[in-house]
Design an enzyme around this catalytic site. Structure first.
Site, PDB file in Angstrom:
ATOM      1  N   LYS A 254       0.883  -1.168   0.000  1.00  0.00           N
ATOM      2  CA  LYS A 254       0.000   0.000   0.000  1.00  0.00           C
ATOM      3  C   LYS A 254       0.916   1.212   0.000  1.00  0.00           C
ATOM      4  O   LYS A 254       1.518   1.553   1.022  1.00  0.00           O
ATOM      5  CB  LYS A 254      -0.917   0.013   1.226  1.00  0.00           C
ATOM      6  CG  LYS A 254      -1.870   1.192   1.222  1.00  0.00           C
ATOM      7  CD  LYS A 254      -2.730   1.223   2.460  1.00  0.00           C
ATOM      8  CE  LYS A 254      -3.824   2.263   2.400  1.00  0.00           C
ATOM      9  NZ  LYS A 254      -3.409   3.594   2.017  1.00  0.00           N
ATOM     10  N   ARG A 259      -3.516   8.630  -5.545  1.00  0.00           N
ATOM     11  CA  ARG A 259      -4.137   7.832  -6.602  1.00  0.00           C
ATOM     12  C   ARG A 259      -4.038   8.554  -7.933  1.00  0.00           C
ATOM     13  O   ARG A 259      -4.331   9.755  -8.007  1.00  0.00           O
ATOM     14  CB  ARG A 259      -5.604   7.638  -6.224  1.00  0.00           C
ATOM     15  CG  ARG A 259      -6.335   6.564  -6.973  1.00  0.00           C
ATOM     16  CD  ARG A 259      -6.086   5.248  -6.311  1.00  0.00           C
ATOM     17  NE  ARG A 259      -6.853   4.170  -6.897  1.00  0.00           N
ATOM     18  CZ  ARG A 259      -7.811   3.505  -6.253  1.00  0.00           C
ATOM     19  NH1 ARG A 259      -8.154   3.843  -5.032  1.00  0.00           N
ATOM     20  NH2 ARG A 259      -8.429   2.499  -6.843  1.00  0.00           N
ATOM     21  N   ARG A 274      -8.140  10.992  -7.697  1.00  0.00           N
ATOM     22  CA  ARG A 274      -9.373  10.341  -7.256  1.00  0.00           C
ATOM     23  C   ARG A 274     -10.526  11.325  -7.127  1.00  0.00           C
ATOM     24  O   ARG A 274     -11.674  10.939  -7.036  1.00  0.00           O
ATOM     25  CB  ARG A 274      -9.147   9.604  -5.935  1.00  0.00           C
ATOM     26  CG  ARG A 274      -8.787  10.502  -4.788  1.00  0.00           C
ATOM     27  CD  ARG A 274      -8.348   9.708  -3.598  1.00  0.00           C
ATOM     28  NE  ARG A 274      -9.460   9.368  -2.740  1.00  0.00           N
ATOM     29  CZ  ARG A 274      -9.371   8.538  -1.707  1.00  0.00           C
ATOM     30  NH1 ARG A 274      -8.218   7.972  -1.428  1.00  0.00           N
ATOM     31  NH2 ARG A 274     -10.391   8.292  -0.949  1.00  0.00           N
ATOM     32  N   GLU A 304      -0.820   4.289  -8.127  1.00  0.00           N
ATOM     33  CA  GLU A 304      -0.477   5.202  -7.045  1.00  0.00           C
ATOM     34  C   GLU A 304       0.857   5.854  -7.415  1.00  0.00           C
ATOM     35  O   GLU A 304       1.826   5.148  -7.730  1.00  0.00           O
ATOM     36  CB  GLU A 304      -0.344   4.412  -5.724  1.00  0.00           C
ATOM     37  CG  GLU A 304      -0.113   5.261  -4.506  1.00  0.00           C
ATOM     38  CD  GLU A 304      -1.399   5.743  -3.815  1.00  0.00           C
ATOM     39  OE1 GLU A 304      -2.508   5.578  -4.361  1.00  0.00           O
ATOM     40  OE2 GLU A 304      -1.276   6.304  -2.713  1.00  0.00           O
ATOM     41  N   ARG A 421     -16.706   1.345  -1.921  1.00  0.00           N
ATOM     42  CA  ARG A 421     -15.757   0.852  -0.914  1.00  0.00           C
ATOM     43  C   ARG A 421     -16.070  -0.620  -0.747  1.00  0.00           C
ATOM     44  O   ARG A 421     -17.122  -0.967  -0.222  1.00  0.00           O
ATOM     45  CB  ARG A 421     -15.943   1.631   0.390  1.00  0.00           C
ATOM     46  CG  ARG A 421     -14.757   1.540   1.306  1.00  0.00           C
ATOM     47  CD  ARG A 421     -14.861   2.509   2.458  1.00  0.00           C
ATOM     48  NE  ARG A 421     -14.464   3.876   2.147  1.00  0.00           N
ATOM     49  CZ  ARG A 421     -13.214   4.273   1.976  1.00  0.00           C
ATOM     50  NH1 ARG A 421     -12.226   3.431   2.103  1.00  0.00           N
ATOM     51  NH2 ARG A 421     -12.936   5.525   1.693  1.00  0.00           N
ATOM     52  N   LYS A 427      -7.317  -2.934   3.299  1.00  0.00           N
ATOM     53  CA  LYS A 427      -6.005  -2.378   3.625  1.00  0.00           C
ATOM     54  C   LYS A 427      -5.643  -2.730   5.059  1.00  0.00           C
ATOM     55  O   LYS A 427      -6.514  -2.804   5.925  1.00  0.00           O
ATOM     56  CB  LYS A 427      -6.021  -0.862   3.443  1.00  0.00           C
ATOM     57  CG  LYS A 427      -7.130  -0.173   4.201  1.00  0.00           C
ATOM     58  CD  LYS A 427      -7.243   1.287   3.826  1.00  0.00           C
ATOM     59  CE  LYS A 427      -8.446   1.908   4.522  1.00  0.00           C
ATOM     60  NZ  LYS A 427      -8.834   3.204   4.027  1.00  0.00           N
TER      61      LYS A 427
HETATM   62  P1  AMP Z   1      -6.992   5.057   2.212  1.00  0.00           P
HETATM   63  O1  AMP Z   1      -6.680   6.347   1.500  1.00  0.00           O
HETATM   64  O2  AMP Z   1      -6.344   4.899   3.547  1.00  0.00           O
HETATM   65  O3  AMP Z   1      -8.474   4.735   2.194  1.00  0.00           O
HETATM   66  O4  AMP Z   1      -6.317   3.870   1.360  1.00  0.00           O
HETATM   67  C1  AMP Z   1      -6.709   3.563   0.074  1.00  0.00           C
HETATM   68  C2  AMP Z   1      -5.751   4.171  -0.911  1.00  0.00           C
HETATM   69  O5  AMP Z   1      -4.504   3.492  -0.925  1.00  0.00           O
HETATM   70  C3  AMP Z   1      -6.185   4.063  -2.342  1.00  0.00           C
HETATM   71  O6  AMP Z   1      -7.141   5.027  -2.678  1.00  0.00           O
HETATM   72  C4  AMP Z   1      -4.897   4.249  -3.113  1.00  0.00           C
HETATM   73  O7  AMP Z   1      -4.683   5.636  -3.356  1.00  0.00           O
HETATM   74  C5  AMP Z   1      -3.834   3.780  -2.152  1.00  0.00           C
HETATM   75  N1  AMP Z   1      -3.079   2.597  -2.602  1.00  0.00           N
HETATM   76  C6  AMP Z   1      -1.753   2.443  -2.415  1.00  0.00           C
HETATM   77  N2  AMP Z   1      -1.316   1.280  -2.899  1.00  0.00           N
HETATM   78  C7  AMP Z   1      -2.394   0.628  -3.419  1.00  0.00           C
HETATM   79  C8  AMP Z   1      -2.569  -0.640  -4.059  1.00  0.00           C
HETATM   80  N3  AMP Z   1      -1.562  -1.491  -4.256  1.00  0.00           N
HETATM   81  N4  AMP Z   1      -3.835  -0.963  -4.433  1.00  0.00           N
HETATM   82  C9  AMP Z   1      -4.875  -0.126  -4.227  1.00  0.00           C
HETATM   83  N5  AMP Z   1      -4.757   1.094  -3.644  1.00  0.00           N
HETATM   84  C10 AMP Z   1      -3.526   1.470  -3.223  1.00  0.00           C
END
Ligand code: AMP
Length: 575
Positions: A254, A259, A274, A304, A421, A427
């Site tokens: 991650k 994004r 995004r 990303e 979602r 994650k």
């Molecule tokens: P969050 O912003 O904490 O909801 O985490 C989700 C975000 O992690 C996504 O919107 C992406 O921008 C980011 N992200 C980073 N690496 C990845 C990956 N391998 N697959 C999907 N999303 C990822």
């Protein structure tokens, strides 16, 4: 359509707090809405274009004050005074237009929805000399022929603050109600899918009107038109993640960046965040990487973008590269100082075919075929496919060692669901004490900070009511001096400048701010608190970064806060 008819609808809808009643009123309106008036739907959402279109009205309070003054023959100071008393520029316009009408006994010419759209749509296109005057005259033209009620809503639309409680989901439900007799649930789901793919409520209205679910499926992805990204849920630990997505599954880094959706058609490459914002101009190097290392006539990649240090080759945090998203000058210099690597993890479209319904594994395999991994430029997101908890754990640790946020668990057969979602992508990150919150108020400082805001009210969104609820005041982490040199972080005066156009109310030293700006903050602890209307307070909140890539709807919710509070309590109990 007469604009007054739309205003009547605004009044009726805002007249009831009940969601179901709002939906009913709206459904009736939609049934009668003629094709030639369909763009009224943009106005209903407080917009002038479809969601995918980047053009926003972007008018400041100051300009609106001048336009009200001019069209009603009122001195500027008097308008400002009224604003201070009433606290809503829309209501000020309503009052002053009404006064003027009484004194001149003029009957107004009819304002139409088309005329309102026509004038408002000219605003974002104006540039260069005389822009302010031209903008004022476009607004004045509308206000001069508007009724008091119309003036109220024109001003609120201009300020992106319609306050009638209609969201995209209200229109979605009303569309289902108006045009589908059976299977409301299915209809709502299909309509939402169509909205997420097209990001155009008018296009979806046209399709829905036909009353066949299969017509809705005809809403296609279009290259060059941004789509909402698929979002992940959170898992507590590796075991829970495996349980949710099944074994074996894909686990990926991650990345701690932002994004980026990459569209390519022929020789043209377009980049979106995004938030559906076009950032193509800000990342010329990414365009080169895509052209050089990704094969295909047309495609949409999901990725990303992550910052790294050119010397040490270490990945840096999002905070370091956040300014690259918005900065429109010195691009070359920034590109050199703050390079990004693109980590591709999904593909939505390839050579004329939408891939949303293909299993994730197939999509991943296609990425490997068409993108040539070139480190520090564009690579495949680091991924393993495993059923083994030990291997998963090692991979997770490695991700953290590489300065990334954690890992993503992905079901191998899942489809891509724009805007959702989903429970098939999870994650995991370490128990961080961080939240993305929205600034909804501020306080002017004193002494060397006078004239600037020195503390900021942070809010999270109550997902049930859509309201922003306060959860703390933040003053640390913001810099004293301008950050133009270092480029990292933000100073009090820079943040003040960003927030000033969003002021909706001033009283003494405190101001209320329209919820627009998302900030990442860290904190020491969440406490229950009667002082804030969220019921919680953050101890020692500290600013870490602006999140220009996130919209207020992406910020953390009250539910997230409650969960983090619960987790924190468990940790107290078990050490
Ligand atoms: P969050 O912003 O904490 O909801 O985490 C989700 C975000 O992690 C996504 O919107 C992406 O921008 C980011 N992200 C980073 N690496 C990845 C990956 N391998 N697959 C999907 N999303 C990822």
């Amino acid at each position: 359509m007469k604009y007054s008819k739309l205003c009547e609808l605004y009044d009726n809808i805002s007249g009831t707090p009940k969601r179901l009643e709002k939906t009913d009123i709206l459904a009736k309106f939609l049934k009668e809405l003629a094709d030639s008036d369909k763009e009224a739907l943009y106005l209903l959402l407080g917009e002038i274009y479809a969601d995918y279109d980047e053009k926003r009205i972007g008018i400041s309070n100051q300009l609106v004050i001048k336009a009200i003054a001019k069209s009603t023959g009122t001195p500027n100071e008097k308008v400002v005074h009224e604003w201070k008393v009433i606290g809503d520029l829309g209501k000020v316009a309503e009052k002053l237009v009404s006064k003027k009408k009484q004194s001149t006994l003029s009957s107004h010419s009819e304002v139409t929805v088309q005329k309102v759209l026509e004038n408002l749509r000219k605003l974002p296109d104006l540039e260069g000399k005389g822009t302010v005057e031209k903008k004022i005259s476009l607004i004045t033209e509308l206000l001069s022929s508007a009724s008091p009620k119309e003036a109220l809503y024109i001003i609120r639309t201009l300020l992106s603050d319609l306050r009638i409680g209609i969201k995209e989901s209200t229109i979605r439900d009303a569309l289902a109600k108006a045009f589908f007799k059976e299977s409301k649930k299915d209809a709502i789901r299909e309509i939402q899918d169509a909205i997420d793919k097209s990001n155009d409520i008018v296009e979806v209205f046209e399709m829905t009107k036909k009353g066949k679910l299969k017509d809705l499926k005809k809403v296609h992805l279009e290259i060059g038109k941004p789509i909402k990204v698929m979002l992940a849920q959170k898992a507590k630990n590796i075991k829970e993640a495996f349980e949710a997505v099944g074994k074996p599954c894909a686990i990926e880094y991650k990345y701690d960046g932002f994004r980026m959706l990459i569209h390519k058609k022929g020789n043209e490459v377009i980049l979106f965040t995004r938030r559906l914002e076009n950032v193509t101009k800000q990342f010329p190097e990414v365009i080169d990487y895509v052209k050089k290392y990704a094969r295909g006539d047309s495609f949409i990649l999901d990725s990303e973008a992550v910052g790294f240090n050119r010397q040490t080759k270490q990945y840096t945090s999002f905070q370091n590269i956040s300014q690259r998203i918005r900065r429109k000058y010195d691009i070359e210099k920034l590109q050199d100082e703050l390079p990004v690597e693109v980590n591709v993890f999904d593909i939505l479209y390839y050579n004329g075919e939408a891939l949303l319904d293909k299993p994730f594994k197939e999509r991943t395999e296609l990425i490997r075929k068409i993108v040539k991994s070139s480190p520090y430029k564009i690579i495949h997101a680091k991924q393993i496919i495993t059923s083994d908890e030990k291997k998963a754990n090692e991979f997770y640790k490695q991700a953290l060692k590489d300065n990334q946020e954690g890992v993503m668990f992905k079901n191998l057969t899942a489809i891509y669901q724009p805007g959702k979602r989903v429970g098939h992508m999870l994650k995991i990150k370490p128990e961080g004490r961080d939240l993305d919150l929205v600034i909804t108020g501020a306080e002017y400082g004193t002494g060397k900070r006078s004239g600037w805001f020195s503390s900021f009210i942070l809010s999270c969104k109550d997902e049930k009511t859509g309201k922003y609820l306060e959860i703390g005041k933040m003053g640390t982490g913001v810099k004293e001096k301008s950050t133009a040199q270092s480029g990292i972080g933000i100073s009090f005066n820079e943040l003040t400048e960003k927030l000033k156009p969003l002021i909706t109310k001033e009283s003494g030293k405190t101001v209320e701010i329209k919820p627009k700006i998302v900030v990442a903050i860290t904190y020491q602890e969440i406490q229950p608190s009667p002082n804030y209307n969220s019921g919680f307070a953050l101890r020692f909140p500290r600013f870490t970064a602006l999140r220009p890539d996130k919209s207020p709807s992406d910020a953390n919710t009250l539910d997230n806060v409650k969960k983090d509070f619960g987790r924190q309590k468990r940790n107290w109990r078990y050490g």
